[in-house]
Write a protein that holds these residues in place. Structure first.
Motif, mmCIF file in Angstrom:
data_model
loop_
_atom_site.group_PDB
_atom_site.id
_atom_site.type_symbol
_atom_site.label_atom_id
_atom_site.label_comp_id
_atom_site.label_asym_id
_atom_site.label_seq_id
_atom_site.Cartn_x
_atom_site.Cartn_y
_atom_site.Cartn_z
ATOM 1 N N GLY A 56 -2.010 9.135 5.057
ATOM 2 C CA GLY A 56 -2.311 7.812 4.293
ATOM 3 C C GLY A 56 -0.771 7.124 4.303
ATOM 4 N N GLY A 57 0.313 7.517 4.623
ATOM 5 C CA GLY A 57 1.335 6.818 4.610
ATOM 6 C C GLY A 57 2.148 6.686 3.277
ATOM 7 N N THR A 58 3.014 5.656 3.032
ATOM 8 C CA THR A 58 3.719 5.393 2.020
ATOM 9 C C THR A 58 3.197 4.749 0.821
ATOM 10 N N PHE A 59 3.414 4.772 -0.334
ATOM 11 C CA PHE A 59 2.937 4.039 -1.523
ATOM 12 C C PHE A 59 3.996 2.743 -1.747
ATOM 13 N N ARG A 60 5.030 2.481 -1.111
ATOM 14 C CA ARG A 60 5.887 1.558 -1.285
ATOM 15 C C ARG A 60 5.107 0.109 -0.540
ATOM 16 N N THR A 61 5.369 -0.809 -1.357
ATOM 17 C CA THR A 61 4.871 -2.151 -0.753
ATOM 18 C C THR A 61 5.735 -3.502 -1.300
ATOM 19 N N PRO A 64 3.042 -6.363 -3.793
ATOM 20 C CA PRO A 64 2.399 -5.706 -5.059
ATOM 21 C C PRO A 64 1.268 -6.617 -5.360
ATOM 22 N N TRP A 65 1.593 -8.011 -5.666
ATOM 23 C CA TRP A 65 0.570 -9.002 -6.305
ATOM 24 C C TRP A 65 -0.455 -9.112 -5.233
ATOM 25 N N LEU A 66 -0.211 -9.164 -4.055
ATOM 26 C CA LEU A 66 -1.530 -9.243 -2.994
ATOM 27 C C LEU A 66 -2.442 -7.840 -3.258
ATOM 28 N N HIS A 67 -1.797 -6.926 -3.210
ATOM 29 C CA HIS A 67 -2.449 -5.483 -3.370
ATOM 30 C C HIS A 67 -3.321 -5.538 -4.686
ATOM 31 N N ALA A 68 -2.783 -6.099 -5.821
ATOM 32 C CA ALA A 68 -3.389 -6.347 -6.979
ATOM 33 C C ALA A 68 -4.728 -7.380 -6.991
ATOM 34 N N LEU A 69 -4.631 -8.297 -6.336
ATOM 35 C CA LEU A 69 -5.660 -9.301 -5.960
ATOM 36 C C LEU A 69 -6.575 -8.572 -5.128
ATOM 37 N N ALA A 172 2.242 -0.995 6.751
ATOM 38 C CA ALA A 172 1.547 0.271 7.529
ATOM 39 C C ALA A 172 1.250 1.216 6.450
ATOM 40 N N GLY A 173 0.311 2.012 7.029
ATOM 41 C CA GLY A 173 -0.273 2.775 6.159
ATOM 42 C C GLY A 173 -1.498 2.710 5.382
ATOM 43 N N LEU A 174 -2.228 3.766 4.704
ATOM 44 C CA LEU A 174 -3.496 3.504 3.999
ATOM 45 C C LEU A 174 -3.321 3.909 2.572
ATOM 46 N N ALA A 175 -2.419 4.384 2.058
ATOM 47 C CA ALA A 175 -2.370 4.868 0.658
ATOM 48 C C ALA A 175 -2.237 3.777 -0.284
ATOM 49 N N MET A 176 -1.888 2.887 -0.341
ATOM 50 C CA MET A 176 -1.784 1.621 -1.327
ATOM 51 C C MET A 176 -3.244 1.175 -1.098
#
Length: 315
Positions: A56-61, A64-69, A172-176
């Motif tokens: 799943g890759g890293t949890f860093r982004t 963050p606000w786009l992920h929240a939306l 990159a990654g799917l974790a977030m």
């Protein structure tokens, strides 16, 4: 053929997810059904991460606000589709869902500044006309009206998710993309599940838990499909959801799509195909006039396609 087969498998699983949720919708509240989905999905993800370190890759982004939306839109979509399918057959619900390409087109033009040819807008109007063709004869009942309303809201939320996916394409990654929405789902729907909890018998509990496994498996299959074929090849296969939903309606409820539904679906699918052709031709013409070749579709395994697949609905 690996990419198309994986995508068709994902579409079939998404259909099963909606059918299973519809079967549960008569006896269980939305909070319980959706919360159970994420209560199963989260441990399954971390179990895979334990078996395959780094899965799943890293949890860093950096966004963050786009992920929240995106997560908020996914929650609205999940709840709305559950409530909508409580009132409507699967095939009728997918009819509304197929308007999402037009909504995404409009959102991309408004928020991402993408140029949309006038002919593509015209085909959008034709597609919504197909929805009216199918829906208008059925608006006499209050249940149908509520169902179409919930599904339109869910489709709008799904379209927001897809638009945000395009803005997150560089990550990159799917974790977030998996864990963030799942945690929000537990925060939002968990209290509702506790408040309205209905004790399920063993078979129903298995069905509730199965929802999480189906949702996760469908997302993974769809993501893997785009690692073996590009979007241009796989995109039209998304309309396989229509016959899949029809077969599930027949298998579980003995119901066949009526003539208005079939006619409306034909108009919508034709309008979607024509709108996409207009956009592709415009992009090709722009590339030629600029003295360079058009940019190719996202390469196999790219972040763009994986994020689209993990949006929580079929393509």
């Amino acid at each position: 053929m690996k990419g198309p087969l994986l995508l068709l498998g994902g579409i079939a699983l998404f259909g099963l997810l909606d059918a299973n949720s519809k079967l549960l919708s008569g006896a269980y509240p939305v909070g319980q059904v959706v919360a159970m989905r994420y209560l199963v999905l989260l441990p399954a993800f971390f179990a895979l991460r334990g078996l395959y370190p780094g899965f799943g890759g890293t949890f860093r982004t950096a966004r963050p606000w786009l992920h929240a939306l995106r997560a908020a839109a996914m929650m609205l979509s999940a709840g709305s589709f559950f409530l909508g399918f409580r009132h409507l057959a699967l095939a009728e619900g997918y009819l509304v869902f197929f308007t999402s390409p037009f909504l995404i087109l409009a959102m991309a033009a408004l928020t991402l500044g993408e140029r949309v040819p006038a002919a593509a807008w015209a085909w959008c109007l034709v597609g919504f006309g197909g929805v009216l063709l199918a829906v208008a004869p059925k608006l006499g009942g209050g249940g149908s009206l509520a169902g179409y309303g919930w599904l339109m809201l869910g489709t709008l939320a799904f379209s927001v998710t897809q638009t945000v996916n395009r803005q997150l394409k560089g990550e990159a990654g799917l974790a977030m993309l998996v864990v963030g929405p799942a945690l929000l789902g537990l925060v939002l729907f968990g209290p509702l599940a506790i408040r309205d909890w209905v004790a399920p018998p063993p078979l129903d509990l298995a069905m509730l838990m199965l929802n999480g496994l189906i949702a996760g498996s469908a997302s993974v299959l769809t993501a893997l499909a785009y690692r073996h074929a590009d979007a241009a090849r796989l995109g039209p296969l998304g309309y396989a959801a229509m016959p899949v939903s029809g077969l599930l309606d027949l298998a579980f409820w003995g119901r066949l799509p009526d003539l208005p539904t079939l006619l409306g679906a034909s108009v919508i699918i034709f309008a979607c195909v024509m709108s996409e052709r207009v956009r592709q031709r415009a992009a090709a013409a722009q590339g030629i006039s600029g003295g360079k070749r058009c940019a190719p579709s996202a390469p196999s395994g790219s972040g763009t396609t994986s994020r689209t697949a993990l949006s929580g609905r079929s393509p």
